[in-house]
Each structure stands twice: as structure tokens, then as C-alpha cells.
Design a protein around this motif. Structure first.
Motif, PDB file in Angstrom:
ATOM      1  N   THR A   8      33.704   2.660 -13.531  1.00 22.20           N
ATOM      2  CA  THR A   8      34.952   1.969 -13.802  1.00 22.20           C
ATOM      3  C   THR A   8      35.267   2.010 -15.298  1.00 22.20           C
ATOM      4  O   THR A   8      34.385   2.001 -16.153  1.00 22.20           O
TER       5      THR A   8
ATOM      6  N   VAL B   7      41.073   1.467  -3.759  1.00 26.26           N
ATOM      7  CA  VAL B   7      39.765   1.097  -4.318  1.00 26.26           C
ATOM      8  C   VAL B   7      38.617   1.585  -3.447  1.00 26.26           C
ATOM      9  O   VAL B   7      37.493   1.734  -3.931  1.00 26.26           O
TER      10      VAL B   7
ATOM     11  N   ARG C  56      37.088   4.373  -5.036  1.00 25.52           N
ATOM     12  CA  ARG C  56      36.393   4.025  -6.264  1.00 25.52           C
ATOM     13  C   ARG C  56      36.903   4.781  -7.499  1.00 25.52           C
ATOM     14  O   ARG C  56      36.143   5.466  -8.204  1.00 25.52           O
TER      15      ARG C  56
ATOM     16  N   VAL D 276      37.518  -3.270  -9.104  1.00 23.09           N
ATOM     17  CA  VAL D 276      38.087  -2.123  -9.812  1.00 23.09           C
ATOM     18  C   VAL D 276      39.172  -2.650 -10.751  1.00 23.09           C
ATOM     19  O   VAL D 276      40.039  -3.415 -10.333  1.00 23.09           O
TER      20      VAL D 276
END
Length: 326
Positions: free
Chosen positions: A3, A101, A104, A137
Motif C-alpha cells: 500500500t 480493494v 489490493r 487500502v
């Protein structure tokens, strides 16, 4: 992928422009080829579903197919990517966030619900709900000049204080985020970046990348190595846009049409100038003159991803969130 943070979100991020067929469907083969080219240009990341990517025209099936492609290709290439979950409907945006999300990404880009302007308390509530849906996220808020709800300095400070999930924002200029550039990654329109970088901007979701991804990256590197030269290039770039692209905006062509026109001017991908209904497309016949003008104004930007020169104006070749309203 890992992230992103307000510190690591920086540089030149390239939008994924949609190649549109005569029937107004997305040509996913050309989209894949365009993405492959972008991945070799040295950009710092790829993002989807901004204004340049015509996010407001996508069906949910197109949205999912596009994101599965981007997530797979960028992951394989080790390229950071952000997935846009924006939609004028807050409810649809929440559903898009949840699906994005699951892939990812480094961050999810969002806009505020758009039909009615929001009060500050509603902005905070909307972003809080979106952060819950993002499940860890981080979020990047896209707030262009034509958004009905404008996030000013006071409200942006509250966002930074109360919503740590929001790590960045795209705004018309650094003044909106004065005093917050050490807490938020502030992105601006690509053609203003040399000036804004000196004021603390971290990067751009870049209209300059629409014209030349590799050239935009080299220019960003110049901003750090030789700021006066970068500023001089910005002046020439702005003059080109004012003289040749702004008149197209005045004729009523929308920002995605102008971004695709810049891509055709740069001649690095076969995206084409067609945009989806109900907006008008810039005629391909206008590209050659624009390309010649760009070569006169900013020739150092017009190189291909491998570093070689593109065909000179008139020598043939394909014709392929820009704040033009500033």
C-alpha cells in the motif's frame, strides 16, 4: 502490491486512456497494448478511472474487466497502480471500492458524490464511509475545479486530521493544501508541475503523460536536477496548450477528448481521439497540425518509450485530468 503512503505516493502517474471503437465499445486488445507500452516508459505508477479514463461512462462489467487486466499486468511488471472507484453515485462508488480493494492496489481513487453539493460534515461522513469500505487500502481524493463540492484549505485540514485513510489529493494548485504537503501527497495538473513541485507538490496524475509518458518522467527528473530548465520547459508547454489546446476546450470539447488528442499528438499509442457518447471527439484531421506545433514548442518531450525519436511531423505514423478549465 504494497500500500502507498503520503510519502511514497509521488512522481508521474499515467492514466489509462480508453481506446473506443466505432460502436463505442472498449477495444480491450488496444487497451492491453497501450498498457504494455506505458509499463515500459518509466512512469512511477498507473491509475484508472480518472476523468481522462471516462470513468463515468463505464458499465460495471467493463469496470471489473478493466481492473482485472490492470491489476494482473501491473503486478507482473512490479508497477505500482491505483484503481479508481469513482462514480457520481455514492452507493455505486462504495460497491466499486469493495471490488477494487479485493485486487489490493496501492490506493483507491475516489470522487465525492456529485449530484448535490455536500456540506463539510457530509464530506467527512462520505469519506469515512468510503474508508470503511476500502478495508485498509488508502484513499486518494480527486477534487478537480468542476467538482460540485470543492474541498478548500480548511476542510482539507480537517480531512488530514480526522481521516488518516486519505493519503493524497489531486487539486488545482498547491495553495489549496497550504501547510499540508508534509501530511498529504498533493498532486496537481501535469502541465503545472514544475512550478507546483517547488511549492511542495509530490507529483501529477499527468496530462503531460497523455502526450508522452517517457517525456513526462524525464521532465520530472529535470525538476529535481535542474529546476530553472524545468521551469523554462513548463513555460513553453503552457504556451503550447494555451495556443493550441485551450481553443479546443473553448469549442466545447471535454477534457477526455483533449487528453486523447494529446495522446494522438504524442503518437506513442493507438488510442485514437474517439470518446464515448454523449461527448464530441476531436477530429483526427486536426492532429497533424497540433503535432507540428508541439514539435516546435516542446520537442524534448516527444520521444518514444525506448528513447528514440518519433517520426517527424508529416512523416506518417498513427494518430492514436487535465484541468483545461483553470
Amino acid at each position: 502490491m504494497q500500500t502507498l503512503t503520503s510519502r511514497s505516493l509521488t512522481g508521474i502517474w499515467s492514466p489509462l486512456l480508453l481506446p473506443v471503437t466505432m460502436s463505442e465499445s472498449i477495444d480491450f486488445d488496444r487497451l492491453d497494448a497501450t498498457l504494455e507500452t506505458v509499463l515500459g516508459t518509466g512512469v512511477h505508477g498507473v491509475y484508472t478511472n480518472g476523468t481522462a479514463s471516462e470513468f463515468h461512462t463505464l458499465t460495471e462489467a467493463e469496470y471489473d474487466r478493466l481492473h482485472e487486466l490492470v491489476a494482473a499486468r501491473c503486478s507482473a511488471a512490479g508497477m505500482p497502480y491505483q484503481l479508481g472507484a469513482s462514480h457520481p453515485s455514492g452507493q455505486i462508488s462504495l460497491a466499486r471500492i469493495r471490488r477494487a480493494v479485493a485486487l489490493r492496489p496501492g490506493a483507491v481513487q475516489i470522487v465525492l458524490p456529485d449530484w448535490l453539493p455536500l456540506r463539510p460534515s457530509e464530506v467527512l461522513a462520505a469519506l469515512g464511509r468510503m474508508a470503511e469500505a476500502a478495508d485498509g487500502v488508502p484513499l486518494v481524493l480527486y477534487n478537480p475545479p468542476y467538482a460540485k463540492t470543492q474541498v478548500g484549505p480548511e476542510l482539507l485540514a480537517r480531512i488530514a486530521d480526522e481521516l488518516p485513510a486519505v493519503i493524497g489529493i489531486k487539486v488545482p494548485g498547491v495553495a489549496v493544501a497550504k501547510g499540508l504537503t508534509d501530511r498529504l501527497s498533493v498532486f496537481v495538473a501535469g502541465h503545472t508541475l514544475a512550478t507546483a513541485h517547488r511549492e511542495g507538490a509530490a507529483g501529477s496524475y499527468s496530462n503531460v503523460s497523455c502526450m508522452s509518458p517517457a517525456g513526462a518522467v524525464r521532465w520530472f527528473e529535470q525538476m529535481r536536477a535542474d529546476p530553472p530548465a524545468a521551469a523554462e520547459l513548463e513555460a513553453r508547454l503552457r504556451a503550447f496548450l494555451d495556443e493550441h489546446i485551450a481553443p479546443l476546450a473553448a469549442e466545447g470539447y471535454c477534457d477526455p477528448a483533449l487528453d486523447k488528442t494529446l495522446c494522438a499528438v504524442g503518437d506513442w499509442a493507438t488510442v485514437g481521439t474517439r470518446v464515448r457518447w454523449p461527448h464530441r471527439s476531436v477530429p483526427e484531421a486536426r492532429v497533424a497540425a497540433l503535432r507540428a506545433a508541439a514539435w516546435r514548442a516542446v520537442p524534448e518531450l516527444l520521444t518514444d518509450p525506448a528513447g528514440g525519436r518519433l517520426p517527424a511531423p508529416g512523416a506518417g505514423g498513427g494518430g492514436g485530468g487535465f484541468f483545461y478549465t483553470l
